[in-house]
Design a protein around this motif. Structure first.
Motif, PDB file in Angstrom:
ATOM      1  N   CYS A 142       0.769  -1.187  -0.042  1.00 27.45           N
ATOM      2  CA  CYS A 142      -0.042   0.097   0.024  1.00 27.45           C
ATOM      3  C   CYS A 142       0.966   1.191   0.132  1.00 27.45           C
ATOM      4  O   CYS A 142       1.633   1.358   1.026  1.00 27.45           O
ATOM      5  CB  CYS A 142      -0.952   0.041   1.055  1.00 27.45           C
ATOM      6  N   ASN A 143       0.942   2.088  -0.920  1.00 30.74           N
ATOM      7  CA  ASN A 143       1.747   3.211  -0.981  1.00 30.74           C
ATOM      8  C   ASN A 143       0.772   4.392  -0.654  1.00 30.74           C
ATOM      9  O   ASN A 143       1.491   5.633  -0.934  1.00 30.74           O
ATOM     10  CB  ASN A 143       2.225   3.457  -2.500  1.00 30.74           C
ATOM     11  N   GLU A 144      -0.283   4.558  -0.336  1.00 31.63           N
ATOM     12  CA  GLU A 144      -1.129   5.725   0.333  1.00 31.63           C
ATOM     13  C   GLU A 144      -1.105   5.419   1.841  1.00 31.63           C
ATOM     14  O   GLU A 144      -2.069   4.481   2.145  1.00 31.63           O
ATOM     15  CB  GLU A 144      -2.405   5.780  -0.116  1.00 31.63           C
ATOM     16  N   TYR A 145      -0.954   6.414   2.682  1.00 34.30           N
ATOM     17  CA  TYR A 145      -1.065   6.214   4.102  1.00 34.30           C
ATOM     18  C   TYR A 145      -2.537   6.219   4.438  1.00 34.30           C
ATOM     19  O   TYR A 145      -3.299   6.872   4.080  1.00 34.30           O
ATOM     20  CB  TYR A 145      -0.374   7.496   4.760  1.00 34.30           C
ATOM     21  N   CYS A 146      -2.605   4.975   5.072  1.00 35.32           N
ATOM     22  CA  CYS A 146      -4.247   4.651   5.362  1.00 35.32           C
ATOM     23  C   CYS A 146      -4.566   4.446   6.912  1.00 35.32           C
ATOM     24  O   CYS A 146      -5.554   4.215   7.290  1.00 35.32           O
ATOM     25  CB  CYS A 146      -4.638   3.232   4.649  1.00 35.32           C
ATOM     26  N   GLY A 147      -3.712   4.957   7.768  1.00 29.29           N
ATOM     27  CA  GLY A 147      -3.888   4.793   9.229  1.00 29.29           C
ATOM     28  C   GLY A 147      -2.741   4.125   9.906  1.00 29.29           C
ATOM     29  O   GLY A 147      -1.550   3.831   9.265  1.00 29.29           O
ATOM     30  N   LEU A 148      -2.763   4.021  11.255  1.00 27.68           N
ATOM     31  CA  LEU A 148      -1.737   3.481  12.101  1.00 27.68           C
ATOM     32  C   LEU A 148      -1.191   2.210  11.594  1.00 27.68           C
ATOM     33  O   LEU A 148       0.095   1.823  11.858  1.00 27.68           O
ATOM     34  CB  LEU A 148      -2.128   3.483  13.450  1.00 27.68           C
ATOM     35  N   GLY A 149      -1.880   1.152  11.098  1.00 29.06           N
ATOM     36  CA  GLY A 149      -1.385  -0.238  10.795  1.00 29.06           C
ATOM     37  C   GLY A 149      -0.846  -0.017   9.187  1.00 29.06           C
ATOM     38  O   GLY A 149      -0.810  -1.109   8.614  1.00 29.06           O
ATOM     39  N   HIS A 150      -0.772   1.099   8.467  1.00 33.08           N
ATOM     40  CA  HIS A 150      -0.395   1.093   7.156  1.00 33.08           C
ATOM     41  C   HIS A 150       0.991   0.405   6.834  1.00 33.08           C
ATOM     42  O   HIS A 150       1.082  -0.256   5.830  1.00 33.08           O
ATOM     43  CB  HIS A 150      -0.144   2.741   6.794  1.00 33.08           C
ATOM     44  N   ASP A 151       1.889   0.326   7.549  1.00 30.41           N
ATOM     45  CA  ASP A 151       3.089  -0.409   7.412  1.00 30.41           C
ATOM     46  C   ASP A 151       2.946  -1.960   7.399  1.00 30.41           C
ATOM     47  O   ASP A 151       3.812  -2.693   7.250  1.00 30.41           O
ATOM     48  CB  ASP A 151       4.425   0.065   8.477  1.00 30.41           C
ATOM     49  N   TYR A 152       1.889  -2.413   7.968  1.00 33.07           N
ATOM     50  CA  TYR A 152       1.611  -3.689   7.813  1.00 33.07           C
ATOM     51  C   TYR A 152       0.769  -4.390   6.795  1.00 33.07           C
ATOM     52  O   TYR A 152       0.429  -5.304   6.640  1.00 33.07           O
ATOM     53  CB  TYR A 152       0.829  -4.390   9.243  1.00 33.07           C
ATOM     54  N   MET A 153       0.328  -3.123   5.857  1.00 29.55           N
ATOM     55  CA  MET A 153      -0.532  -3.481   4.716  1.00 29.55           C
ATOM     56  C   MET A 153       0.154  -3.924   3.510  1.00 29.55           C
ATOM     57  O   MET A 153       0.598  -3.172   2.693  1.00 29.55           O
ATOM     58  CB  MET A 153      -1.295  -2.319   4.342  1.00 29.55           C
ATOM     59  N   TYR A 154       0.086  -5.245   3.278  1.00 27.08           N
ATOM     60  CA  TYR A 154       0.652  -5.821   2.008  1.00 27.08           C
ATOM     61  C   TYR A 154       0.539  -7.070   1.857  1.00 27.08           C
ATOM     62  O   TYR A 154      -0.443  -8.047   2.415  1.00 27.08           O
ATOM     63  CB  TYR A 154       2.349  -5.972   2.320  1.00 27.08           C
ATOM     64  N   ALA A 155       0.662  -7.487   0.519  1.00 29.64           N
ATOM     65  CA  ALA A 155       0.050  -8.952   0.192  1.00 29.64           C
ATOM     66  C   ALA A 155       1.156  -9.485  -0.857  1.00 29.64           C
ATOM     67  O   ALA A 155       2.298  -8.732  -1.060  1.00 29.64           O
ATOM     68  CB  ALA A 155      -1.157  -8.892  -0.438  1.00 29.64           C
ATOM     69  N   LYS A 156       0.886 -10.474  -1.654  1.00 34.00           N
ATOM     70  CA  LYS A 156       2.182 -11.034  -2.378  1.00 34.00           C
ATOM     71  C   LYS A 156       1.551 -11.737  -3.575  1.00 34.00           C
ATOM     72  O   LYS A 156       0.213 -12.362  -3.701  1.00 34.00           O
ATOM     73  CB  LYS A 156       2.522 -12.297  -1.564  1.00 34.00           C
ATOM     74  N   VAL A 157       2.106 -11.416  -4.699  1.00 34.78           N
ATOM     75  CA  VAL A 157       1.801 -11.967  -6.176  1.00 34.78           C
ATOM     76  C   VAL A 157       2.806 -12.961  -6.431  1.00 34.78           C
ATOM     77  O   VAL A 157       4.239 -12.599  -6.582  1.00 34.78           O
ATOM     78  CB  VAL A 157       1.639 -10.854  -7.093  1.00 34.78           C
ATOM     79  N   HIS A 158       2.656 -14.245  -6.615  1.00 33.75           N
ATOM     80  CA  HIS A 158       3.446 -15.223  -7.099  1.00 33.75           C
ATOM     81  C   HIS A 158       3.246 -15.344  -8.577  1.00 33.75           C
ATOM     82  O   HIS A 158       2.316 -15.577  -8.994  1.00 33.75           O
ATOM     83  CB  HIS A 158       3.037 -16.557  -6.355  1.00 33.75           C
ATOM     84  N   VAL A 159       4.467 -15.112  -9.383  1.00 31.49           N
ATOM     85  CA  VAL A 159       4.253 -15.185 -10.847  1.00 31.49           C
ATOM     86  C   VAL A 159       4.947 -16.742 -11.130  1.00 31.49           C
ATOM     87  O   VAL A 159       6.043 -16.642 -10.923  1.00 31.49           O
ATOM     88  CB  VAL A 159       5.024 -13.960 -11.430  1.00 31.49           C
ATOM     89  N   THR A 160       4.303 -17.556 -11.863  1.00 28.56           N
ATOM     90  CA  THR A 160       4.883 -18.865 -12.200  1.00 28.56           C
ATOM     91  C   THR A 160       5.323 -18.700 -13.607  1.00 28.56           C
ATOM     92  O   THR A 160       4.712 -18.035 -14.424  1.00 28.56           O
ATOM     93  CB  THR A 160       3.790 -19.894 -12.007  1.00 28.56           C
ATOM     94  N   GLY A 161       6.105 -19.852 -14.027  1.00 27.03           N
ATOM     95  CA  GLY A 161       6.532 -19.828 -15.583  1.00 27.03           C
ATOM     96  C   GLY A 161       7.381 -18.583 -15.641  1.00 27.03           C
ATOM     97  O   GLY A 161       8.167 -17.862 -14.902  1.00 27.03           O
ATOM     98  N   GLY A 162       7.826 -18.531 -17.040  1.00 23.90           N
ATOM     99  CA  GLY A 162       8.434 -17.347 -17.466  1.00 23.90           C
ATOM    100  C   GLY A 162      10.175 -17.517 -17.105  1.00 23.90           C
ATOM    101  O   GLY A 162      10.557 -18.594 -16.671  1.00 23.90           O
ATOM    102  N   LYS A 163      10.736 -16.282 -17.189  1.00 23.80           N
ATOM    103  CA  LYS A 163      12.113 -16.420 -16.874  1.00 23.80           C
ATOM    104  C   LYS A 163      12.290 -16.027 -15.176  1.00 23.80           C
ATOM    105  O   LYS A 163      11.364 -15.227 -14.721  1.00 23.80           O
ATOM    106  CB  LYS A 163      12.722 -15.017 -17.541  1.00 23.80           C
ATOM    107  N   SER A 164      13.100 -16.538 -14.650  1.00 25.93           N
ATOM    108  CA  SER A 164      13.501 -16.390 -13.298  1.00 25.93           C
ATOM    109  C   SER A 164      14.421 -15.356 -13.028  1.00 25.93           C
ATOM    110  O   SER A 164      15.222 -15.211 -13.809  1.00 25.93           O
ATOM    111  CB  SER A 164      13.753 -17.625 -12.559  1.00 25.93           C
TER     112      SER A 164
END
Length: 164
Positions: A142-164
């Protein structure tokens, strides 16, 4: 009626500053036209208060869906302080359409090393199209400040195949 006298040096500076402003605007218009850069045009309104109750953004409909043409559609919700679902998996070199809505306040979603960078405004559906060229795990932050827990706001995208 009194005439206003402007010093010749000041007149030159007025022309120089006007020229710089005109040149700047001209450069921006040129690059916007030649690189097909335009503001987001997907203006889709949604009721944030009823977001989770049904429709496309209901809890059981979030995640990755393969379309008939081989592309993928990712449906997500941003809420204090997380993205839901927390992890998504998509193949490399495949068109991906991300549709995301905010449940509460202004958020941003940024995936480093991609063109995925979008502001998620409450009451609107944000949509971005991309293709991941490299395989691996990438953070979605999250790159917009959204409150006190902002620095814990993240997720993950796993990209399969292709070049590593």
């Amino acid at each position: 009626m009194a005439t206003i006298h402007i010093d010749p040096l000041e007149k030159r500076w007025i022309w120089v500053v006007g020229g710089i402003v005109g040149l700047t605007i001209g450069i921006q218009v040129f690059y916007a036209a030649t690189a097909a850069i335009h503001p987001p045009s997907n203006v889709e309104v949604i009721d944030s208060a009823k977001l989770h109750l049904g429709g496309e953004f209901a809890e059981d409909k979030l995640g990755v869906k393969k379309e008939a043409d081989g592309s993928y559609t990712v449906t997500m919700v941003a809420a204090r302080y997380g993205f839901y679902p927390q992890s998504i998996e998509v193949p490399a070199n495949t068109p991906v359409k991300l549709r995301i809505a905010s449940l509460d306040v202004l958020h941003g979603l940024h995936v480093p090393y991609s063109n995925m960078n979008v502001m998620v405004v409450p009451g609107y559906v944000s949509e971005v199209h991309t293709q991941f060229t490299n395989a691996g795990d990438f953070p979605m932050i999250c790159n917009e400040y959204c409150g006190l827990g902002h620095d814990y706001m993240y997720a993950k995208v796993h990209v399969t195949g292709g070049k590593s």
